[in-house]
Design an enzyme around this catalytic site. Structure first.
Site, mmCIF file in Angstrom:
data_model
loop_
_atom_site.group_PDB
_atom_site.id
_atom_site.type_symbol
_atom_site.label_atom_id
_atom_site.label_comp_id
_atom_site.label_asym_id
_atom_site.label_seq_id
_atom_site.Cartn_x
_atom_site.Cartn_y
_atom_site.Cartn_z
ATOM 1 N N ASP A 30 -2.401 0.067 1.605
ATOM 2 C CA ASP A 30 -1.654 -0.432 1.044
ATOM 3 C C ASP A 30 -1.049 -1.750 0.798
ATOM 4 O O ASP A 30 -1.175 -2.372 2.014
ATOM 5 C CB ASP A 30 -0.150 0.447 1.680
ATOM 6 C CG ASP A 30 0.914 0.534 0.821
ATOM 7 O OD1 ASP A 30 1.350 1.703 0.335
ATOM 8 O OD2 ASP A 30 1.765 -0.466 0.372
ATOM 9 N N ASN A 86 4.981 11.287 -1.039
ATOM 10 C CA ASN A 86 6.262 11.397 -1.979
ATOM 11 C C ASN A 86 5.951 11.974 -3.263
ATOM 12 O O ASN A 86 4.931 11.618 -3.819
ATOM 13 C CB ASN A 86 6.731 9.859 -2.086
ATOM 14 C CG ASN A 86 7.082 9.411 -0.706
ATOM 15 O OD1 ASN A 86 7.666 10.030 0.108
ATOM 16 N ND2 ASN A 86 6.672 7.889 -0.549
ATOM 17 N N HIS A 99 -0.738 10.367 -4.420
ATOM 18 C CA HIS A 99 -1.437 9.553 -3.259
ATOM 19 C C HIS A 99 -0.733 10.142 -2.067
ATOM 20 O O HIS A 99 0.372 10.428 -1.836
ATOM 21 C CB HIS A 99 -1.147 8.221 -3.453
ATOM 22 C CG HIS A 99 0.454 7.647 -3.662
ATOM 23 N ND1 HIS A 99 0.804 7.882 -4.893
ATOM 24 C CD2 HIS A 99 1.220 7.119 -3.255
ATOM 25 C CE1 HIS A 99 2.180 7.421 -5.030
ATOM 26 N NE2 HIS A 99 2.279 7.079 -3.641
HETATM 27 P P1 AMP Z 1 5.260 5.922 -3.374
HETATM 28 O O1 AMP Z 1 6.431 5.129 -3.241
HETATM 29 O O2 AMP Z 1 4.594 6.933 -2.473
HETATM 30 O O3 AMP Z 1 4.848 6.055 -4.870
HETATM 31 O O4 AMP Z 1 4.051 4.676 -2.853
HETATM 32 C C1 AMP Z 1 3.434 3.977 -3.407
HETATM 33 C C2 AMP Z 1 2.745 2.756 -2.589
HETATM 34 O O5 AMP Z 1 1.771 2.055 -3.472
HETATM 35 C C3 AMP Z 1 3.694 1.821 -2.133
HETATM 36 O O6 AMP Z 1 3.729 1.830 -0.573
HETATM 37 C C4 AMP Z 1 2.992 0.355 -2.663
HETATM 38 O O7 AMP Z 1 3.299 -0.587 -1.625
HETATM 39 C C5 AMP Z 1 1.786 0.891 -2.908
HETATM 40 N N1 AMP Z 1 1.045 -0.057 -3.902
HETATM 41 C C6 AMP Z 1 1.693 -0.506 -5.284
HETATM 42 N N2 AMP Z 1 0.895 -1.007 -5.869
HETATM 43 C C7 AMP Z 1 -0.385 -1.252 -4.885
HETATM 44 C C8 AMP Z 1 -1.619 -2.047 -5.061
HETATM 45 N N3 AMP Z 1 -1.941 -2.428 -6.346
HETATM 46 N N4 AMP Z 1 -2.323 -1.647 -4.204
HETATM 47 C C9 AMP Z 1 -2.317 -1.130 -3.084
HETATM 48 N N5 AMP Z 1 -1.180 -0.496 -2.933
HETATM 49 C C10 AMP Z 1 -0.101 -0.399 -3.861
#
Ligand code: AMP
Ligand code: ZN
Length: 116
Positions: A30, A86, A99
């Site tokens: 992440d 989520n 994810h």
């Molecule tokens: P959610 O709130 O469950 O949709 O989580 C999305 C997650 O994606 C968050 O923890 C972000 O920090 C992560 N995220 C967003 N963009 C990227 C990226 N380019 N590479 C890795 N993680 C990411």
């Protein structure tokens, strides 16, 4: 080209720190880790969320869960971890590609995380 962020990580047009990959799933760090170990496991196929899973996606979901322990141990969380998915508006899902968060580390992760 896909306009889905995680599809672009799958196809390599956006970089990620990959930690595991097979024919069905990809795992990467992440970008804003909430705990010492914070990995996202995603299907390589675009699935928007748990609310759009099809019966034929069961193997993919099974693989995501079945690999969690191996990934957690490999990344430095040998004594357990937490998984969080989520989902949609109420689950406050921010990236609309399914994810699974794996969070952990050497120490307990604490009470239910407020925001992942
Ligand atoms: P959610 O709130 O469950 O949709 O989580 C999305 C997650 O994606 C968050 O923890 C972000 O920090 C992560 N995220 C967003 N963009 C990227 C990226 N380019 N590479 C890795 N993680 C990411
Ligand atoms: Zn996608």
């Amino acid at each position: 080209m896909s306009d889905c962020l995680f599809c672009r990580i799958v196809d390599g047009t956006i970089p990620a720190q990959k930690v595991y990959e097979d024919e069905l799933v990809l795992a990467f760090k992440d970008i804003h880790p909430q705990r010492p170990v914070h990995i996202l496991v995603i299907p390589k196929k675009h699935i928007t969320s748990l609310s759009t899973v099809l019966p034929e996606d069961a193997d993919i979901l099974g693989r995501m869960l079945a690999k969690a322990h191996e990934i957690a141990v490999d990344q430095g969380s040998p004594d357990g971890f937490r998984v969080i998915i989520n989902t949609d508006r109420v689950g406050q899902q921010e990236v609309p590609h399914l994810h699974m968060h794996i969070v952990g580390g050497p120490d307990p992760v604490g009470p239910m995380l407020k925001r992942l």
